[in-house]
Design a protein around this motif. Structure first.
Motif, short mmCIF file in Angstrom:
data_model
loop_
_atom_site.label_atom_id
_atom_site.label_comp_id
_atom_site.label_asym_id
_atom_site.label_seq_id
_atom_site.Cartn_x
_atom_site.Cartn_y
_atom_site.Cartn_z
N GLN A 299 8.86 -8.62 -2.21
CA GLN A 299 9.51 -8.49 -0.91
C GLN A 299 9.20 -7.12 -0.29
N LYS A 300 9.18 -6.08 -1.11
CA LYS A 300 8.90 -4.73 -0.61
C LYS A 300 7.50 -4.61 -0.02
N ARG A 301 6.61 -5.52 -0.39
CA ARG A 301 5.24 -5.49 0.11
C ARG A 301 5.04 -6.48 1.26
N SER A 302 6.14 -7.00 1.76
CA SER A 302 6.10 -8.01 2.82
C SER A 302 6.84 -7.52 4.06
N PRO A 303 6.74 -8.24 5.17
CA PRO A 303 7.50 -7.87 6.37
C PRO A 303 9.01 -8.03 6.19
N TRP A 304 9.44 -8.61 5.08
CA TRP A 304 10.87 -8.75 4.81
C TRP A 304 11.41 -7.58 4.00
N ALA A 305 10.60 -6.53 3.84
CA ALA A 305 11.02 -5.34 3.12
C ALA A 305 12.30 -4.78 3.74
N GLY A 306 13.28 -4.52 2.91
CA GLY A 306 14.53 -3.96 3.39
C GLY A 306 15.55 -4.98 3.85
N ILE A 307 15.15 -6.24 3.95
CA ILE A 307 16.09 -7.29 4.34
C ILE A 307 17.03 -7.56 3.17
N ASN A 308 18.32 -7.66 3.46
CA ASN A 308 19.30 -7.92 2.42
C ASN A 308 19.05 -9.28 1.77
N LEU A 309 19.28 -9.33 0.48
CA LEU A 309 19.20 -10.61 -0.22
C LEU A 309 20.44 -11.43 0.10
N ASP A 310 20.41 -12.68 -0.27
CA ASP A 310 21.51 -13.60 0.01
C ASP A 310 22.70 -13.26 -0.88
#
Length: 353
Positions: A299-310
């Protein structure tokens, strides 16, 4: 390194049709794709699964940096935020991501589905729409569920001979029980595969009417299938698939591991795809298993980096988690905390009953 967001240049919409694909891919990769050297990977998701799917895509590219990949996303509705993240992902990794809006595939659906099938979910439709939608684009496509992480090299698929079978598949971890259940309905199957990973031979799939016949089985009130499209696919494709090694779909149940207070990732070193089967997924904030760290790594290597998990709990998940926690606390001799969690476990257990 973490994914670095960038100001995006003005560019055409990601919703490209197959007639535009060659030109679009030439612009992204510098070469027109050669189908024999390109691995097409398809997903069928809803808005809730775009985030984990994006992490799945990231894990695939990260583990296969030299592989020519084209991704296909079949979805009914997608938010602007997730659309922009997919665009960032496409540009960052220089791998095409074609969005196929399901509502735009109505013509294909009408050709394959009668009015009597109207109640069948879009999730069941989506997997079955993929071969028709990609006919003429590629002869082979790898279908993946979105609860999968890639941990190895998948280039071997390009050399894999599926012969005249409709698909290469991986045996379900519960195949004996699945076969026994269907045998009680008078359906004797030679084996049973998990439908979360399918390497589809598109010409053969279409020539034998797999999607149409599968929908017929799903809609059959006499069969009353428990696992809907997976059961139906197994019935229709019995004897017409090639079973390949489980490393291509290493089915990993977090529920059973947490019940046994096992929190470390334990997969064979040659695993290609880890498939997180069951209700518990690695992207839960409260997930105490090492799978969460693996998910966050990509996730940190994606555009979702920093997005809260569910943060959400389903009743089933809370039951499993509270059981894990009280056993863990008792094992660590933290008696008071253990009793608190045991009380929560009992409350959930008897509320469920």
């Amino acid at each position: 390194m973490p994914f670095l967001g960038a100001t995006l240049p003005s560019r055409p919409s990601l919703e490209r049709r197959s007639s535009q694909s060659e030109a679009a891919r030439e612009g992204l990769s510098g070469v027109v794709e050669n189908d024999r050297d390109t691995l097409h990977i398809a997903f069928g998701v809803d808005e809730n699964y775009v985030h984990p799917m994006g992490v799945t895509i990231t894990s695939i590219v990260e583990n296969n940096p030299g592989l020519d990949l084209v991704f296909h996303v079949f979805i009914a509705e997608i938010s602007q935020a997730n659309r922009e993240r997919l665009e960032q992902l496409e540009i960052h990794f220089r791998r095409p991501i074609d969005i196929h809006p399901i509502e735009d595939l109505a013509e294909i659906r009408e050709q394959n589905v009668s009015k009597s099938h109207a109640y069948i979910s879009k999730a069941a439709y989506t997997r079955l729409l993929i071969p028709e939608a990609l006919q003429g684009v590629t002869d082979r496509v790898l279908y993946l569920d979105a609860d999968i992480l890639c941990v190895g090299n998948v280039a071997g698929l390009l050399e894999m001979d599926v012969g005249d079978t409709a698909a290469a598949v991986i045996r379900d971890i519960n195949a004996p029980a699945m076969c026994s259940r269907l045998a009680e309905k008078g359906l004797a199957l030679g084996d049973y595969f998990n439908s979360g990973v399918l390497y589809i031979n598109i010409p053969r799939w279409i020539a034998t009417g797999v999607s149409e016949r599968t929908l017929e089985k799903i809609a059959d009130p006499v069969l009353n299938l428990g696992y809907f499209d997976q059961d139906a696919l197994n019935i229709v494709l019995d004897g017409s698939v090639r079973f390949i090694d489980r490393t291509w779909n290493y089915q990993y149940g977090l529920t059973g591991r947490l019940k046994k207070v096992k929190d470390a990732m334990d997969v064979p070193s040659n695993t290609k795809f880890v498939h997180f089967i069951g209700p518990m997924k690695p992207w839960r904030t409260w997930n105490p298993h090492e799978s969460k760290s693996l998910f966050l790594k990509y996730q940190k290597r994606s555009p979702w980096a920093g997005i809260n998990l569910d943060d959400g709990f389903t009743p089933r998940e809370f039951y499993v988690y509270s059981k894990f926690m009280y056993r863990l606390m008792f094992r660590q001799r933290r008696w008071l905390q253990g009793l608190v969690w045991y009380g929560k476990f009992l409350r959930r257990k008897y509320l469920a009953e």
